[in-house]
Motif scaffolding. Sequence first.
Motif, PDB file in Angstrom:
ATOM      1  N   UNK A   1       2.156  18.447  29.844  1.00 30.54           N
ATOM      2  CA  UNK A   1       1.835  17.379  28.920  1.00 30.54           C
ATOM      3  C   UNK A   1       1.305  16.028  29.811  1.00 30.54           C
ATOM      4  N   UNK A   2       1.974  15.766  30.625  1.00 27.51           N
ATOM      5  CA  UNK A   2       1.746  14.630  31.691  1.00 27.51           C
ATOM      6  C   UNK A   2       0.341  14.800  32.307  1.00 27.51           C
ATOM      7  N   UNK A   3      -0.057  15.992  32.703  1.00 25.64           N
ATOM      8  CA  UNK A   3      -1.061  16.172  33.358  1.00 25.64           C
ATOM      9  C   UNK A   3      -2.405  16.325  32.217  1.00 25.64           C
ATOM     10  N   UNK A   4      -2.147  16.360  30.935  1.00 22.29           N
ATOM     11  CA  UNK A   4      -3.073  16.093  30.121  1.00 22.29           C
ATOM     12  C   UNK A   4      -3.200  17.215  28.844  1.00 22.29           C
ATOM     13  N   UNK A   5      -2.488  18.184  28.873  1.00 19.24           N
ATOM     14  CA  UNK A   5      -2.548  19.228  27.952  1.00 19.24           C
ATOM     15  C   UNK A   5      -1.870  18.851  26.648  1.00 19.24           C
ATOM     16  N   UNK A   6      -2.392  19.300  25.475  1.00 13.67           N
ATOM     17  CA  UNK A   6      -1.459  18.861  24.245  1.00 13.67           C
ATOM     18  C   UNK A   6      -0.219  19.734  24.476  1.00 13.67           C
ATOM     19  N   UNK A   7       0.834  19.496  23.627  1.00 11.21           N
ATOM     20  CA  UNK A   7       2.052  20.058  23.692  1.00 11.21           C
ATOM     21  C   UNK A   7       2.036  21.363  23.418  1.00 11.21           C
ATOM     22  N   UNK A   8       1.406  21.832  22.407  1.00 13.28           N
ATOM     23  CA  UNK A   8       1.272  23.368  22.071  1.00 13.28           C
ATOM     24  C   UNK A   8       0.567  24.145  23.098  1.00 13.28           C
ATOM     25  N   UNK A   9      -0.570  23.250  23.909  1.00 13.23           N
ATOM     26  CA  UNK A   9      -1.259  24.189  24.807  1.00 13.23           C
ATOM     27  C   UNK A   9      -0.550  24.192  26.117  1.00 13.23           C
ATOM     28  N   UNK A  10       0.262  23.254  26.606  1.00  8.50           N
ATOM     29  CA  UNK A  10       1.026  23.393  27.346  1.00  8.50           C
ATOM     30  C   UNK A  10       2.131  24.750  27.346  1.00  8.50           C
ATOM     31  N   UNK A  11       2.567  24.706  26.263  1.00  9.27           N
ATOM     32  CA  UNK A  11       3.646  25.632  25.996  1.00  9.27           C
ATOM     33  C   UNK A  11       3.060  26.987  25.909  1.00  9.27           C
ATOM     34  N   UNK A  12       1.948  27.280  25.413  1.00 11.04           N
ATOM     35  CA  UNK A  12       1.126  28.384  25.763  1.00 11.04           C
ATOM     36  C   UNK A  12       1.033  28.966  27.056  1.00 11.04           C
ATOM     37  N   UNK A  13       0.589  28.105  27.982  1.00  8.13           N
ATOM     38  CA  UNK A  13       0.336  28.155  29.446  1.00  8.13           C
ATOM     39  C   UNK A  13       1.841  28.654  30.010  1.00  8.13           C
ATOM     40  N   UNK A  14       2.782  27.535  29.995  1.00  8.47           N
ATOM     41  CA  UNK A  14       3.941  27.837  30.487  1.00  8.47           C
ATOM     42  C   UNK A  14       4.793  29.107  30.180  1.00  8.47           C
ATOM     43  N   UNK A  15       4.652  29.227  28.743  1.00  2.17           N
ATOM     44  CA  UNK A  15       5.558  30.615  28.345  1.00  2.17           C
ATOM     45  C   UNK A  15       4.776  31.813  28.915  1.00  2.17           C
ATOM     46  N   UNK A  16       3.264  31.751  28.920  1.00  3.75           N
ATOM     47  CA  UNK A  16       2.851  33.139  29.265  1.00  3.75           C
ATOM     48  C   UNK A  16       2.860  33.270  30.752  1.00  3.75           C
ATOM     49  N   UNK A  17       2.921  32.200  31.564  1.00  2.34           N
ATOM     50  CA  UNK A  17       3.160  32.109  33.250  1.00  2.34           C
ATOM     51  C   UNK A  17       4.535  32.694  33.276  1.00  2.34           C
ATOM     52  N   UNK A  18       5.524  32.209  32.555  1.00  2.00           N
ATOM     53  CA  UNK A  18       7.126  32.505  32.761  1.00  2.00           C
ATOM     54  C   UNK A  18       7.169  34.254  32.651  1.00  2.00           C
ATOM     55  N   UNK A  19       6.529  34.608  31.502  1.00  2.00           N
ATOM     56  CA  UNK A  19       6.454  36.012  31.490  1.00  2.00           C
ATOM     57  C   UNK A  19       6.038  36.812  32.303  1.00  2.00           C
ATOM     58  N   UNK A  20       4.848  36.339  32.756  1.00  2.00           N
ATOM     59  CA  UNK A  20       3.975  36.883  33.948  1.00  2.00           C
ATOM     60  C   UNK A  20       4.952  37.057  35.149  1.00  2.00           C
ATOM     61  N   UNK A  21       5.602  35.928  35.532  1.00  2.00           N
ATOM     62  CA  UNK A  21       6.408  35.868  36.594  1.00  2.00           C
ATOM     63  C   UNK A  21       7.741  36.741  36.771  1.00  2.00           C
ATOM     64  N   UNK A  22       8.170  36.708  35.645  1.00  2.00           N
ATOM     65  CA  UNK A  22       9.290  37.841  35.376  1.00  2.00           C
ATOM     66  C   UNK A  22       8.829  39.113  35.460  1.00  2.00           C
ATOM     67  N   UNK A  23       7.651  39.441  34.873  1.00  2.00           N
ATOM     68  CA  UNK A  23       7.167  40.780  34.773  1.00  2.00           C
ATOM     69  C   UNK A  23       6.833  41.307  36.176  1.00  2.00           C
TER      70      UNK A  23
END
Length: 264
Positions: free
Chosen positions: A188-210
């Motif tokens: 969000x601080x870098x400029x994404x809307x909250x829902x966009x930041x959440x989509x990116x962060x959540x999918x990235x976390x899933x990818x990292x763990x996988x």
Amino acid sequence: MNKITIIGGGNLGKSIIYGLANSDLFEAKNITVVDKSKHNLEEVAEKFGVSTSQDIVTSIKQVKWVILCVQPRQLNAVLQEITDIVTNDQILISTVTGTSMAEINEVVPNNTVIRVMPNTGAAKRLSMTCISASEDAREELDFVEKMFNTIGKTLVIEERLMQAATVLGASGIAFFLRFLRAMIQGGIQMGFHPHEAQIIAVQTAIGAATLVAENDTHPEREIDKVTTPQGCTIEGLNEMEHQGLSSSVIKGVMASYEKINTIK
């Protein structure tokens, strides 16, 4: 072997019911859920087609497996209620934090007790469930593993590690989510809307763990794949470490572990 009673229809109980009711281990009609809350019972009956009751004594008769899925403060009252009712061949499976098999056997001395520690990922069939049993419960342990494999992965451990498993596997859900929240806030601080930041962060976390889970690699091996010399990734990683990221996480885990060893 084909009848089971689950005492406790809260969030964890519902997750376990979901896994078992959608498996080939039990028919829904042979799963009984006991809870004081009529709302919980109505919900599980409607969603899963299982039997329900508010009467513990009647519900544990003629079943092989009894899952104790209650809060620690409720356990003793439940055990006192069933101690003169359970038969020697019934297996008690406890999800209760901080209570050993020996402590349960002080109240119900003639029954095999198996301890399990799932986490809330069970609601999505992604639980990490640690299981502990005595040496003479090997045959029963195999079936309990099958039960909890219906809601995720299982790992058999020594009972002395159950408190640590609770911190790493159950409290660990909250620890990872707090890091995820921080990632979202950074987005969000870098400029994404909250829902966009959440989509990116959540999918990235899933990818990292996988990547770690499916490649069976150490996290640092996967980190090396995305860090280039003088790049932005290593710059960010080093700043996080300068601010004490790894140290803070380890200290937090150990603080939780010290606390759980005082809870009764």
